[in-house]
Each structure stands twice: as C-alpha cells, then as structure tokens.
Write a protein that holds these residues in place. Structure first.
Motif, PDB file in Angstrom:
ATOM      1  N   GLU A 199      67.386  64.034  52.407  1.00 16.88           N
ATOM      2  CA  GLU A 199      67.960  62.824  53.006  1.00 16.88           C
ATOM      3  C   GLU A 199      69.445  62.979  53.325  1.00 16.88           C
ATOM      4  N   ASP A 231      65.572  66.242  48.222  1.00 17.24           N
ATOM      5  CA  ASP A 231      66.006  65.173  47.328  1.00 17.24           C
ATOM      6  C   ASP A 231      64.852  64.416  46.696  1.00 17.24           C
ATOM      7  N   GLY A 232      63.665  64.561  47.238  1.00 18.14           N
ATOM      8  CA  GLY A 232      62.509  63.851  46.713  1.00 18.14           C
ATOM      9  C   GLY A 232      61.319  64.041  47.626  1.00 18.14           C
ATOM     10  N   ASP A 248      58.510  62.388  50.329  1.00 20.73           N
ATOM     11  CA  ASP A 248      58.152  61.341  51.302  1.00 20.73           C
ATOM     12  C   ASP A 248      56.637  61.220  51.318  1.00 20.73           C
ATOM     13  N   VAL A 276      62.755  59.260  50.941  1.00 21.30           N
ATOM     14  CA  VAL A 276      62.221  59.560  49.614  1.00 21.30           C
ATOM     15  C   VAL A 276      61.504  58.337  49.053  1.00 21.30           C
TER      16      VAL A 276
END
Length: 411
Positions: free
Chosen positions: A56, A63-64, A66, A73
């Motif tokens: 992101e 970062d995470g 989706d 995220v």
C-alpha cells in the motif's frame, strides 16, 4: 482465418485454486511471512487462495493481504509458526503451506515466485466463442428472369462460404418469400429453412438445390420472424454469449407492406414496408444481433442504394456491400465472415488474479484492460481494439494465454 489457440498453461497452479503453488516463504526472523506484493496467500491453511499480498505504501514490501481485489489490505500477513493475531485463524506458516502442496520453501528466506521448480503446472483450454449467422436470402422473382440471373451466383457463393466455414460459424438460413409454389403466396414471410448450427453447410446446399426464385420481397416481415429465431437459441450458462448476425442478401426494395401487397403496391405501401424493415433491423440490433446487407444492382439504382445503406446503418454495420456477380459476392461473404469471428475466448478455469495472466497474439504481448489489449469477465477473455481486428483479418493467427507466477508488467 483459422486461429491457433494455445492452451491456458497455469504455471502457478495456485492461481486457479489448486493450492499455494508459488506461495510465500518462511521468514523465521520476523513477525510475519516474507512475500512479494502480488503473491498468492493462503491465510487459513486449507489449500485455497484467500487473497494476494499488496504494497500500500509503495516501498516494495507487502503490507498485508487483499482479499476482495480492491488493492487494499484487508488481512495482515500470516505469522510464522502458526501464530496468529486473531485474523489468520491459526494458519500454519507459509513454509508449511508450501510443504503441504509438495513445494519446499527456500531456507534463506528469499522468494520462490517465478521459480518453475516451485510451481505446479496445470492446463485449462481457451475456446473461441462461435458466432451465430442467419443468412436471409431473397428468392423473389427478380433474382432470376429472362434478363438477369442473380440467383445461381448467390446459390454458389452461399454454398462456398458455408461449406468452408461451417466448423467456425453456426450458420442457418431463411428464404423469402417462403417457397410455396403458389402465386397467392408471393408475399408470405420467410421461415427458417435450415436451423442455426455448426456443420450446416450440407443442409443449406441441399435446400438451395431444391429452390427456385419467385414472388415478391417481404423483407420486413421476414426480419421480424428472424428476431424470434435468434431469441430462441439456447446457450450454455457457463459460456460467453454467442455473437449473433443477420446476413441479408437482396436485389430490391421491400414490396410486401405488413405481409401483404404485391407487384402493384402503391408508393405509400412500399414506404410502409421499408419502415417495417427498418423497425425489424432496429429490434434485432437492440437484442444484440447486427445486420449485414449485401445488395445486387444497387449501383444503378440510387433509391435502392439509399435504402440498403439505411438498413446497414440501422443494423450497426455502417454500409451495404454492393455486388454484381458471383466473384464479388463471394469476396464480400469472406470479408463479413472474417469480421464476425469472435474475439472472446472461454477458459475452463477462472484465474483468481487477472494481473497474473499473460496473453500473446502471434508472440506479441497484449496488455490487460488496454484499448488494443484484452479484458476478462469471469472465465471469458476478450481481445480488444486493433488486436481483435487482427484476429478477424482472415489470416492464420496464434493466441496464447498463460498464467504466470507473478504479476505480468504492462509494456
């Protein structure tokens, strides 16, 4: 015009639901798994991809995860060793998930994305969508008399095109007026003589061999009947809708207003039938069927040329095709056949992430969601713009569709 369609080669089996495949790596020194942005992630260890890693903040680090394909995220990356923060449902780490799918994660914490040895190869076919074309052929008396013979060249050209392309286009045929052999039936609208289907060429040839011209020109009422024929076609719910087309071949103005009329029709009645024809063509286009118009003897008849041009414009095909003999008719048939070849291809599996799909035409990459590239809805890949025009130019082409282990860059 025959297109070679390579199989959809799933280099990353995970992208089609077969497990992690090219999955995340174990980073034993951190608090979450080390994965590249765009990599598939199995959050709960059930072998099904739950989402894709996203970056992101643009620093090149995921970062995470989706999970709904909106680029943001929705879930944190799973923790090593099966630890979780309440969102990963106690999932095993990426290394364990990879091991469960027969892939050994690298020991150095690096990424395995793009490594063929860590990817499962699957195959899914890409099948071109077959168009439906209903030939609506004028068999009125003016098609063959003591002065001219337009009927026999038309028969030869229709036989040739349906014979050569009946494995790529579903042809059907109507003749108007309906062959009846009675003077009183001169304005009976045409009916379906050959059902729309693949390999219809022999049936069309047999029907034409047993038919002779005669009667008036009930164009409008016949095209109204064509609407019902196309609307009644059955399609598989899993396939892309078949493109539908009318191929109208005629040598004169409509002469049977509202199904009646005849040789002594008044100017007002002829105007009514022309309007009825336009209304029928408009209705066909509204339902998704374009109308191509081929006209005999129109160059010497400005009024006829004007009417045929209106028919083609209302049918969504810009202009009518003027012909004078069998050679010119066959040429126009071939051009039209090339134009109706579909640019949509149905995959037998739906890719989980379209950005991992590589589409190439004749070895040249096409870009996703670009005007001259390709798009995808569900399992249906559609080639667009100039790339589609290339597929329809009547020459041999090769379309290749593959799913890669990483996002395919736009070039």
């Amino acid at each position: 015009m025959r297109h070679k369609v390579w199989a959809l080669s799933c280099i990353a089996g995970a992208l089609l639901g077969s497990g992690l495949g090219c999955g995340a790596d174990d980073d034993t020194g951190g608090t979450s798994l080390t994965v590249k942005p765009g990599e598939a992630v199995d959050l709960d260890g059930d072998g099904v991809i739950d989402g894709f890693a996203v970056d992101e903040d643009g620093d090149g680090i995921a970062d995470g995860v989706d999970t709904d394909n909106d680029g943001k995220v929705d879930q944190p990356l799973p923790k090593p060793g099966g630890k979780d923060d309440g969102n990963s449902n106690g999932a095993a780490n990426g290394g364990a998930n990879a091991m469960a799918n027969g892939v050994t994660p690298p020991a150095n914490g690096g990424t395995s994305a793009g490594d063929p040895e860590n990817c499962e190869e699957l195959v899914a076919r890409a099948m071109p969508t077959t168009p439906d074309m209903l030939i609506v052929l004028d068999r009125s008396g003016s098609m063959k008399d003591f002065r001219v013979n337009r009927w026999d060249p038309s028969v030869s050209a229709v036989k040739a095109i349906t014979s050569s392309l009946d494995d790529q286009i579903r042809f059907g045929m109507m003749l108007f007026p309906k062959p009846a052999g009675l003077l009183g039936d001169a304005c009976v609208p045409g009916e379906l003589e050959v059902p729309i289907a693949l390999s219809a060429g022999p049936a069309i040839a047999t029907t034409l061999d047993g038919t002779q011209p005669g009667g008036g020109t009930p164009t409008g009422a016949t095209l109204q009947a064509a609407q019902g024929i196309l609307d009644g076609l059955m399609t598989s719910p899993d396939a892309a809708p078949s493109p539908k087309f009318i191929l109208l071949v005629t040598d004169g103005q409509p002469t049977c207003p509202n199904g009646g009329g005849g040789r002594d029709a008044t100017a007002d009645e002829l105007a009514q039938d022309k309007q009825l024809t336009i209304q029928a063509i408009d209705a066909l286009l509204t339902s998704g069927a374009k109308t191509y118009v081929i006209g005999y003897d129109a160059k010497s008849d400005p009024n006829l040329a004007m009417s045929l041009t209106e028919f083609a414009q209302h049918g969504g095909t810009t202009d009518y095709r003027a012909v004078e003999d069998e050679a010119s008719l066959l040429t126009e048939f071939q051009k039209i056949a090339g134009e109706v070849v579909s640019c949509s291809y149905t995959l037998d599996k739906e890719p989980a992430n379209p950005s991992f799909v590589l589409v190439e035409l004749d070895g040249k990459q096409l870009n996703l969601d670009q005007p001259d590239g390709w798009s995808i809805v569900g399992k249906v890949v559609t080639v667009q713009g100039q790339a589609c025009a290339t597929l329809q130019d009547g020459k041999d082409h090769t379309l290749s569709v593959k799913v890669k282990c990483e996002s395919v860059p736009i070039i």
